[in-house]
Design a protein around this motif. Sequence first.
Motif, short mmCIF file in Angstrom:
data_model
loop_
_atom_site.label_atom_id
_atom_site.label_comp_id
_atom_site.label_asym_id
_atom_site.label_seq_id
_atom_site.Cartn_x
_atom_site.Cartn_y
_atom_site.Cartn_z
N MET A 229 3.30 5.75 -2.79
CA MET A 229 4.10 6.66 -3.63
C MET A 229 4.31 6.81 -5.01
O MET A 229 5.13 7.54 -5.31
CB MET A 229 5.59 5.84 -2.79
N GLU A 230 3.97 5.64 -5.64
CA GLU A 230 3.81 5.85 -7.13
C GLU A 230 2.96 6.87 -7.78
O GLU A 230 2.99 6.94 -8.76
CB GLU A 230 3.53 4.38 -7.58
N CYS A 231 1.80 7.14 -6.81
CA CYS A 231 1.04 8.20 -7.50
C CYS A 231 1.37 9.62 -7.46
O CYS A 231 1.87 10.14 -7.22
CB CYS A 231 -0.44 7.84 -6.50
N ARG B 140 3.96 1.60 -1.00
CA ARG B 140 4.30 1.63 -2.65
C ARG B 140 3.53 2.04 -3.57
O ARG B 140 3.89 2.98 -4.37
CB ARG B 140 5.02 0.09 -2.85
N ALA B 141 2.36 1.65 -3.33
CA ALA B 141 1.27 2.20 -4.45
C ALA B 141 0.94 3.54 -4.40
O ALA B 141 0.87 4.62 -4.97
CB ALA B 141 -0.03 1.31 -4.22
N ASN C 94 0.93 -1.20 -0.15
CA ASN C 94 0.03 0.05 0.19
C ASN C 94 0.81 1.40 -0.03
O ASN C 94 0.58 2.30 -0.84
CB ASN C 94 -0.82 0.00 1.39
#
Length: 113
Positions: A111-113, A108-109, A106
């Motif tokens: 941070m990628e946004c 990681r997801a 979660n």
Amino acid sequence: MLKESMENSMKAYGDSIYDQRSWDSVQTKLECCALEGPSQWKAFTNKEVPQSCLVPDTKSRYFKVGCYSKITEIIKDGIAVINGIGIGLAIFKVMGIIIVFLLALNIRAIMEC
């Protein structure tokens, strides 16, 4: 090893106050007699069967069950409890690892946004 130790302790009954008290206590509390029954007292010690082997409120009936089987039963029951606790802790740790892994996914997801 346990049985051998108990046999040696039986042989010292009457000669050692500690062995005598131990046997009297075990036989009274576990309602058992000798290792495998009252006849062993005469075989091992050449002495009479101790009063602690008597069924309460009787003067001639002895406990038939030996103390060795009672003690091994108690040990087996204890091991089952310890094993159950160990399995429960292992499951708890695995659940913790899964939660940490999901949390990392979660983060990681996000941070990628």
